[in-house]
Design an enzyme around this catalytic site. Structure first.
Site, PDB file in Angstrom:
ATOM      1  N   SER A 182       0.820  -1.210   0.000  1.00  0.00           N
ATOM      2  CA  SER A 182       0.000   0.000   0.000  1.00  0.00           C
ATOM      3  C   SER A 182       0.853   1.260   0.000  1.00  0.00           C
ATOM      4  CB  SER A 182      -0.896   0.010   1.240  1.00  0.00           C
ATOM      5  OG  SER A 182      -1.551   1.255   1.395  1.00  0.00           O
ATOM      6  N   TYR A 202      -2.309   5.445  -4.503  1.00  0.00           N
ATOM      7  CA  TYR A 202      -3.378   6.420  -4.333  1.00  0.00           C
ATOM      8  C   TYR A 202      -3.035   7.640  -5.185  1.00  0.00           C
ATOM      9  CZ  TYR A 202      -5.371   3.939  -0.316  1.00  0.00           C
ATOM     10  OH  TYR A 202      -5.963   3.009   0.493  1.00  0.00           O
ATOM     11  N   THR A 254      -5.919   2.562  -6.931  1.00  0.00           N
ATOM     12  CA  THR A 254      -7.185   2.540  -6.193  1.00  0.00           C
ATOM     13  C   THR A 254      -8.017   3.752  -6.591  1.00  0.00           C
ATOM     14  OG1 THR A 254      -6.292   1.302  -4.330  1.00  0.00           O
ATOM     15  CG2 THR A 254      -8.221   2.670  -3.898  1.00  0.00           C
ATOM     16  N   LYS A 272      -8.534  -0.761  -9.191  1.00  0.00           N
ATOM     17  CA  LYS A 272      -9.236  -1.331  -8.031  1.00  0.00           C
ATOM     18  C   LYS A 272     -10.361  -0.401  -7.572  1.00  0.00           C
ATOM     19  CE  LYS A 272      -8.187  -3.099  -3.368  1.00  0.00           C
ATOM     20  NZ  LYS A 272      -8.935  -2.133  -2.535  1.00  0.00           N
ATOM     21  N   HIS A 301     -13.855  -1.703  -1.254  1.00  0.00           N
ATOM     22  CA  HIS A 301     -12.858  -1.280  -0.266  1.00  0.00           C
ATOM     23  C   HIS A 301     -13.100  -1.961   1.084  1.00  0.00           C
ATOM     24  CE1 HIS A 301      -9.633   1.874  -0.332  1.00  0.00           C
ATOM     25  NE2 HIS A 301      -9.591   1.549   0.947  1.00  0.00           N
TER      26      HIS A 301
END
Length: 383
Positions: free
Chosen positions: A108, A131, A157, A253, A277
């Protein structure tokens, strides 16, 4: 601690006792009423399987590929923030366990261990989750760091333009590291195993961001930076520069709608992830497994379809595969293992899922995952 760890639920119970409450609740929470979080699991449980007998079940295989990479089973460790606060050096331990088992690990953006930390303990490409933040220069630097680390795929994402509200995090006053409030100190006093492991590492802040993003030189400056960085203006047009900058395999995603799935295909992505999520954003959205068949039917011939949300067993992996997913991501399941037993717990989680997948496939009369389709589900489950 149970004498024998038999299932993911055993790992969850052990993690709940060993991980500080604010970090356990961060893992185990959904937004608002948590209805979507619960639906992710409940809708899996409602799908019934079709048992078959008197079939030669020798020489079984759960092998598959994810984006062309051979895997022992079609499972990946999902990108999860704060993993290194569930257990010291958590991302490094989980990545190493995933590599040894033969499945992908996704790091992440909001990890405690950095891209470079994970690269130092792995020998094969892991994936990086991005992100899209307002600071585009920083986003480009993250992409470049992932390329330098040899990451095998970039997972963008799309469903975090705004941050959903998770009541438990607010009530616990979630911070990294924990604030020394009386409630936190009392809780930490009962989590000595966790505390000792954290004393043995210097990694206690967001390693991809602190010291890398402009103006973020400490954990205290990170908090205000983070609140300003979620970008509500993100659109499909932004994916073009990401794709060009990255130049490798791209996964999108956060898809729950067929029209968005078609837009994902048009974007040139290599795969999409059917995902809400983990029920942590839009409470009241449908479960991932409920949305999966429509999306797989709409675009599965044009793009590789993955999913996450509610996968707590190998049976879930089989059901998702039967309904069109060619990969399942596990988040909470492996975090329970990590919190319970560290790296060994992540390995145990994967072993449990693999055995459950293998046995369930056999009981449904199949010996190769490649031969599994919707016929393994009871007739009412295929409607």
């Amino acid at each position: 601690m149970p004498e024998v760890i038999t299932c993911v639920e055993d790992l969850r119970q052990l993690a709940r006792r060993r991980v500080p409450r604010m970090f356990y609740d961060y893992v185990d929470a959904g937004s608002w009423t948590e209805s979507t979080y619960r639906a992710n699991e409940a809708d899996f449980a409602a799908l019934k399987l079709r048992q078959r007998v008197a079939v030669d079940l020798a020489n079984r295989s759960t092998a598959a590929t994810l984006l062309g990479v051979p895997v022992r089973m079609p499972v990946a460790l999902a990108p999860t923030g704060l993993t290194g606060m569930v257990h010291a050096d958590g991302e490094m331990l989980a990545a190493r366990a995933a590599e040894r088992f033969g499945v992908p690990f996704v790091l992440s953006t909001m990890s405690i261990c950095s891209i470079e930390d994970v690269r130092a303990v792995t020998t094969k490409p892991f994936w990086f989750q991005l992100y899209v933040l307002k600071d585009r220069a920083f986003v480009e630097s993250l992409i470049d760091r992932a390329k330098s680390a040899g990451c095998g795929a970039l997972v963008v994402t799309l469903d975090l333009q705004l941050l959903g509200q998770r009541h438990k995090d607010l009530k616990n006053g979630l911070t990294t590291p924990p604030k020394p409030t009386l409630a936190n100190l009392l809780d930490l006093m009962t989590k000595l195993r966790w505390g000792l492991s954290m004393l043995g590492t210097s990694r206690r802040q967001f390693g991809n961001i602190v010291g890398h993003a402009k103006g973020v030189t400490s954990q205290s400056s990170f908090a205000s930076w983070r609140q300003q960085q979620f970008d509500p203006t993100l659109t499909w047009a932004d994916l073009e520069w990401i794709k060009k900058r990255w130049g490798g395999k791209l996964i999108l995603k956060g898809i729950l709608d067929e029209e968005d799935a078609r837009l994902a295909v048009n974007s040139g992505a290599d795969a999409l992830v059917v995902s809400n999520h983990g029920g942590r954003q839009l409470d009241g959205a449908e479960s991932s497994i409920a949305a999966l068949p429509r999306i797989a039917e709409a675009v599965g011939r044009h793009i590789e379809v993955h999913m996450d949300g509610g996968v707590r067993s190998g049976q879930g992996v089989l059901k998702a595969w039967a309904l069109g997913a060619r990969g399942c991501y596990i988040g909470r399941a492996y975090l329970y293992g990590l919190g319970a037993l560290g790296e060994a717990g992540v390995t145990r989680c994967l072993e449990i899922l693999h055995k459950e997948l293998d046995l369930t496939m056999a009981f449904c009369g199949k010996t190769r995952l490649a031969d599994v389709d919707a016929s393994v589900l009871a007739p009412q489950a295929r409607r």
